[in-house]
Every structure is written in C-alpha cells, then in structure tokens.
Design a protein around this motif. Structure first.
Motif, PDB file in Angstrom:
ATOM      1  N   UNK A 280      -9.343 -18.923  -1.376  1.00  0.00           N
ATOM      2  CA  UNK A 280     -10.196 -19.601  -2.362  1.00  0.00           C
ATOM      3  C   UNK A 280     -10.961 -20.779  -1.776  1.00  0.00           C
ATOM      4  N   UNK A 281     -10.415 -21.435  -0.752  1.00  0.00           N
ATOM      5  CA  UNK A 281     -11.116 -22.569  -0.145  1.00  0.00           C
ATOM      6  C   UNK A 281     -12.338 -22.106   0.646  1.00  0.00           C
ATOM      7  N   UNK A 282     -12.210 -21.004   1.383  1.00  0.00           N
ATOM      8  CA  UNK A 282     -13.375 -20.445   2.077  1.00  0.00           C
ATOM      9  C   UNK A 282     -14.424 -19.974   1.077  1.00  0.00           C
ATOM     10  N   UNK A 283     -13.983 -19.361  -0.003  1.00  0.00           N
ATOM     11  CA  UNK A 283     -14.917 -18.896  -1.029  1.00  0.00           C
ATOM     12  C   UNK A 283     -15.643 -20.080  -1.659  1.00  0.00           C
ATOM     13  N   UNK A 284     -14.919 -21.164  -1.923  1.00  0.00           N
ATOM     14  CA  UNK A 284     -15.541 -22.352  -2.501  1.00  0.00           C
ATOM     15  C   UNK A 284     -16.572 -22.951  -1.551  1.00  0.00           C
ATOM     16  N   UNK A 285     -16.236 -23.037  -0.267  1.00  0.00           N
ATOM     17  CA  UNK A 285     -17.186 -23.575   0.713  1.00  0.00           C
ATOM     18  C   UNK A 285     -18.463 -22.746   0.725  1.00  0.00           C
ATOM     19  N   UNK A 286     -18.326 -21.414   0.684  1.00  0.00           N
ATOM     20  CA  UNK A 286     -19.502 -20.541   0.684  1.00  0.00           C
ATOM     21  C   UNK A 286     -20.328 -20.713  -0.585  1.00  0.00           C
ATOM     22  N   UNK A 287     -19.659 -20.857  -1.732  1.00  0.00           N
ATOM     23  CA  UNK A 287     -20.383 -21.043  -2.994  1.00  0.00           C
ATOM     24  C   UNK A 287     -21.185 -22.334  -2.983  1.00  0.00           C
ATOM     25  N   UNK A 288     -20.598 -23.387  -2.462  1.00  0.00           N
ATOM     26  CA  UNK A 288     -21.301 -24.672  -2.400  1.00  0.00           C
ATOM     27  C   UNK A 288     -22.475 -24.587  -1.434  1.00  0.00           C
ATOM     28  N   UNK A 289     -22.274 -23.936  -0.282  1.00  0.00           N
ATOM     29  CA  UNK A 289     -23.346 -23.819   0.701  1.00  0.00           C
ATOM     30  C   UNK A 289     -24.495 -22.953   0.193  1.00  0.00           C
ATOM     31  N   UNK A 290     -24.232 -22.095  -0.788  1.00  0.00           N
ATOM     32  CA  UNK A 290     -25.273 -21.214  -1.318  1.00  0.00           C
ATOM     33  C   UNK A 290     -26.165 -21.904  -2.337  1.00  0.00           C
ATOM     34  N   UNK A 291     -25.780 -23.075  -2.794  1.00  0.00           N
ATOM     35  CA  UNK A 291     -26.535 -23.766  -3.833  1.00  0.00           C
ATOM     36  C   UNK A 291     -27.512 -24.754  -3.206  1.00  0.00           C
TER      37      UNK A 291
ATOM     38  N   UNK B 136     -22.530 -16.246   7.983  1.00  0.00           N
ATOM     39  CA  UNK B 136     -21.204 -15.647   8.161  1.00  0.00           C
ATOM     40  C   UNK B 136     -20.194 -16.673   8.626  1.00  0.00           C
ATOM     41  N   UNK B 137     -20.652 -17.644   9.425  1.00  0.00           N
ATOM     42  CA  UNK B 137     -19.741 -18.662   9.944  1.00  0.00           C
ATOM     43  C   UNK B 137     -19.375 -19.692   8.887  1.00  0.00           C
ATOM     44  N   UNK B 138     -19.841 -19.474   7.647  1.00  0.00           N
ATOM     45  CA  UNK B 138     -19.526 -20.396   6.559  1.00  0.00           C
ATOM     46  C   UNK B 138     -18.811 -19.706   5.403  1.00  0.00           C
ATOM     47  N   UNK B 139     -19.048 -18.403   5.222  1.00  0.00           N
ATOM     48  CA  UNK B 139     -18.539 -17.753   4.018  1.00  0.00           C
ATOM     49  C   UNK B 139     -17.318 -16.883   4.257  1.00  0.00           C
ATOM     50  N   UNK B 140     -17.369 -16.010   5.290  1.00  0.00           N
ATOM     51  CA  UNK B 140     -16.261 -15.090   5.538  1.00  0.00           C
ATOM     52  C   UNK B 140     -16.215 -13.905   4.605  1.00  0.00           C
ATOM     53  N   UNK B 141     -17.264 -13.724   3.800  1.00  0.00           N
ATOM     54  CA  UNK B 141     -17.271 -12.650   2.812  1.00  0.00           C
ATOM     55  C   UNK B 141     -18.636 -11.974   2.804  1.00  0.00           C
TER      56      UNK B 141
ATOM     57  N   UNK C 239     -20.523 -23.447  -9.082  1.00  0.00           N
ATOM     58  CA  UNK C 239     -19.879 -23.070  -7.821  1.00  0.00           C
ATOM     59  C   UNK C 239     -18.370 -22.914  -8.008  1.00  0.00           C
ATOM     60  N   UNK C 240     -17.756 -23.851  -8.732  1.00  0.00           N
ATOM     61  CA  UNK C 240     -16.317 -23.763  -8.990  1.00  0.00           C
ATOM     62  C   UNK C 240     -15.986 -22.536  -9.826  1.00  0.00           C
ATOM     63  N   UNK C 241     -16.832 -22.254 -10.820  1.00  0.00           N
ATOM     64  CA  UNK C 241     -16.578 -21.112 -11.700  1.00  0.00           C
ATOM     65  C   UNK C 241     -16.689 -19.794 -10.941  1.00  0.00           C
ATOM     66  N   UNK C 242     -17.757 -19.639 -10.153  1.00  0.00           N
ATOM     67  CA  UNK C 242     -17.927 -18.388  -9.404  1.00  0.00           C
ATOM     68  C   UNK C 242     -16.828 -18.227  -8.360  1.00  0.00           C
ATOM     69  N   UNK C 243     -16.410 -19.337  -7.741  1.00  0.00           N
ATOM     70  CA  UNK C 243     -15.323 -19.280  -6.761  1.00  0.00           C
ATOM     71  C   UNK C 243     -14.016 -18.874  -7.428  1.00  0.00           C
ATOM     72  N   UNK C 244     -13.761 -19.426  -8.615  1.00  0.00           N
ATOM     73  CA  UNK C 244     -12.526 -19.095  -9.329  1.00  0.00           C
ATOM     74  C   UNK C 244     -12.490 -17.620  -9.703  1.00  0.00           C
TER      75      UNK C 244
END
Length: 433
Positions: A64-75, A109-114, A272-277
């Motif tokens: 979830x932490x990697x997913x959150x980082x990717x969501x924030x970087x996408x905004x 890719x080096x930020x999201x992992x997904x 970002x928090x909602x989509x990550x959750x």
C-alpha cells in the motif's frame, strides 16, 4: 484426479464463483472453506491462515505504501514535468512521442511498481498527446501505452516481486536489483521496434528541444527523478528495510507534490488516498484468499507430487524453465497476474529448487512472463483498461499489440536462457545464491 474429491469440488467452486463475477480472492476463500468442511477439518483454520499470513508479514505493508507513492506522483504537475523531460531526451528520434511513451514508463516504473498504476497515471495523457492532430492512430497509441506499462512491475520497486518474495522467502532487495537489466531490456526492444515502425510508417519526429532549455527542464523534473534514487539508496545502503523505504517514498512524494511543486490540494490528497486504499484492499483480499488456498494445496501435498512428476520427466533446468514459461503464458491469457504469483509459483518453486535453478532468476523470469499476460487476450487487464481510455475495439488494439508481443517474448527468451542477465547485478551487490 477424482472429480468428486473435496479438492476437485473446491476448485469447481472457485472457478464457478469467479465466472459469476465474484472477486477471485473471495472465491478462493469460499472454495477453501468448502474443502475444509468436506474434509471434516476445522473451518476456523481459514481465518487462522488468513490472519497469520497477513498480520505476520511486515513486507506486505510495502505494497500500500508503494501504491500511495505512485498515486501521489500521478497527481498535479509531476507527471507533466516528467513527460517534458522525456520528450527533451528522445522526442527528436523517429517516432518521437512513441519513444517518449516508453521512456516515461521506464521513469514512472521506478516510482509505482504497478503496471495498472502506470497505465492509469499516464495512459490517458499519452493517448491524448499521441492522437492529437492525427499523429498516431488511437489503436497504436493505446497498444503502446499498454505494452510500455508492462515495464513497471519488472523495474524496482515492483509489487509483483514483493508478492513473489512473500511466497518464496527470497530477499526482496536482491529481487529488486535483479529486475533492472530485464526491465531495461524490455524498454530497449520496444523502443527498437518503434524505430523500425517509424521508418516504415513515417511516424512524426518531435521538434528538438533547444540545448539552452535542457537545464531548466532537468531542474524542474529533478526532484521527481530523485525518488527512485532515494528509495533504492535507502534499501541497498542498509539504512532501511524495503517497507520502511516504501514509507519514505510515499512521504517524499507528498513533500515534493504539496510542498515543492505546490500542485496538490486537500482534494487531490483525498483522491490519492482513496484510490490507493481501493487498490490496496483489492490486492489484500487476493493475498488473503491465496494464503488460505495455499494451505489447501499444501494439505493435498500438491507441490511435492508435482515436483516428483516433473523430476520423473527427466527435464534439464532449461527444459523445465521453458515448460514453466509455456504454462505461465497460457495461464496469463485467463488469470490475473497476482493470482498466478500467489497460487502457482509456490507449487512450481520446489521443483525449480530441486533442479538447481536460482530462485531470484526464477522469480524475475516468472514475473516478466506473467506481466506479458497483462497484454495478452482474452483476459489482459491492460488491454481492457486502454480500450476504455482510447475507446477502441479489442480487434483494433490487438493488431497493434501483436508486434510488441513478439519482441517482448524474445526478451523473455533471452532472460530465460541467460541467467547472468538477471543475476549479474545482485552478485555485484553480494548475492551468493
């Protein structure tokens, strides 16, 4: 196999529930509970396996932490700055924007992992940029966004490799570094194919970025480009565990988005928090179901039985890897990637170990294979995502995906037969496997 045995009935229930639209994780829990009931075992074992597996693994918190980082970087403006940087680097080459699409996937890719996060984060923007003024057809733009997103789960940080580390006990640090060269190889063969297609089809070249503009573009993108450096530096210096590094990555992404770039408001953070959750819960339920079902598989002694059967075929290590590739490619046409990693790889791994195959090489090869399944019909999730984004049919999309599938399978073959491509960097870092 006895079709009326508890295991066969449990499998039938899992398949039936999945076909009815029940999430795969819930279906596996339901089938496993039925197995326990028919075997006369304590059905509370399902809850015990679920809780022990999910709450005793500190590594799982990294997802979830990697997913959150990717969501924030996408905004906000972060993605725009990264795209301008990529355009300045490769936009001048034949198939300029297509080359940018692949390079930004490598960077992101080096930020999201997904792969799904990559496609969702930049797919819509790249689709609009590539089809503007008819530069590229919607089908080609969508196909390229789909196949370039496959690079994400190979390069570190990689959520699929985290899942493999969970089920195999392999070092996540060595797995991450082992994915670097195969991930770059995947990007290289895609960019090489684009170059050939650009020459044949006359794809446009983007205007060259003036040399005097490069320092400004690089300076604007530099804080975002530093995220993978900080992430990997913390891990491989021994300062943090992978999970702690994931937390630092999420905090750093928030810091530069809200503090430095000032491109994230409270509403953006909430989204970002909602989509990550939502994505974390989806993966979490899949892991929970796989943990329970893996207990069923172990109870049936399937890994040991399969290992003996494989050894009875007298396969060489390379022959076994080729057979595994074939099995995974077929499964990837129908199953979601995480399900294959969590359910099938623990069954195949004992045989690989018995044949002397390195678990890091096996894991990277298997994840690369499974990720190709994301762009393989009929189930490829990335295909369906890009179909919705680009509003194109599967037939149109597949026509442009097919050449990329061929070169990606070539890269998979190279990774399979040349273990040193995977293991060279880990060995430089001290790996002795």
């Amino acid at each position: 196999m006895n079709l009326t045995s508890p295991f066969s009935l449990a499998l039938a229930v899992i398949v039936a529930l999945s076909l009815l639209g029940v999430p795969v994780g819930h279906a596996m829990i339901g089938g496993s509970v039925l197995y326990l009931y028919l075997k006369g075992m304590d059905m509370g074992t399902a809850a015990e396996q679920l809780l022990n597996g999910t709450y005793s693994s500190f590594l799982l918190l990294a997802i979830p932490l990697f997913i959150l980082a990717a969501s924030i970087m996408s905004t906000g403006s972060i993605l725009d700055r990264l795209l301008r940087f990529c355009n300045a680097i490769v936009g001048r080459f034949p198939g300029g924007l297509a080359q940018v699409n692949v390079l930004q996937s490598i960077v992101f890719a080096t930020m999201s992992g997904s792969a799904l996060a990559d496609a969702a984060g930049s797919g819509k923007l790249m689709q609009a940029m590539m089809t503007k003024d008819g530069k590229y057809t919607p089908g080609f733009a969508a196909a390229l966004s789909a196949v370039s997103s496959v690079i994400g789960p190979i390069l570190p940080p990689s959520i699929p490799l985290v899942l493999y580390a969970l089920v195999s006990g392999t070092s996540i640090g060595y797995l991450f570094i082992a994915g670097v060269l195969p991930g770059l190889l995947l990007g290289a063969v895609q960019m090489g194919l684009i170059y050939v297609l650009a020459r044949r089809r006359g794809f446009p070249v983007e205007p060259k970025t003036p040399l005097r503009e490069m320092p400004r573009i690089t300076r604007e993108a530099f804080p975002a480009l530093m995220l993978p450096v900080i992430l990997l530096g913390c891990m491989y210096s021994g300062v943090t565990t992978p999970t702690e590094a994931a937390g630092i990555a999420a905090a750093y992404a928030l810091l530069i988005s809200a503090g430095l770039y000032r491109s994230m408001g409270w509403r953006d953070l909430y989204d970002a928090l909602l989509s990550s959750a939502r994505m974390s819960i989806s993966i979490g339920m899949l892991i929970a179901g796989a943990l329970v079902f893996n207990y069923v598989i172990t109870s049936e002694n399937i890994p040991a039985t399969l290992s003996k059967s494989m050894q009875g075929l007298d396969l060489s290590p390379l022959g076994f890897l080729l057979l595994v590739n074939l099995i995974l490619l077929v499964l990837g046409m129908f199953l979601e990637g995480s399900t294959i990693i969590l359910v099938m790889l623990p069954v195949l791994l004992p045989t690989a170990t018995a044949l002397g195959i390195d678990p890091v090489h096996f894991g990277v090869m298997a994840v690369l294979n499974i990720m190709i399944g994301l762009v393989t019909p009929p189930y490829g999730l990335l295909l369906f995502m890009m179909m919705r984004i680009a509003d194109v049919s599967l037939t149109v999309l597949m026509r442009d995906v097919f050449p990329f599938l061929l070169v990606m399978l070539g890269a998979l073959a190279l990774v399979t037969v040349w273990p040193d491509m995977v293991l060279w960097l880990p060995r430089l870092m001290g790996y002795r496997g």
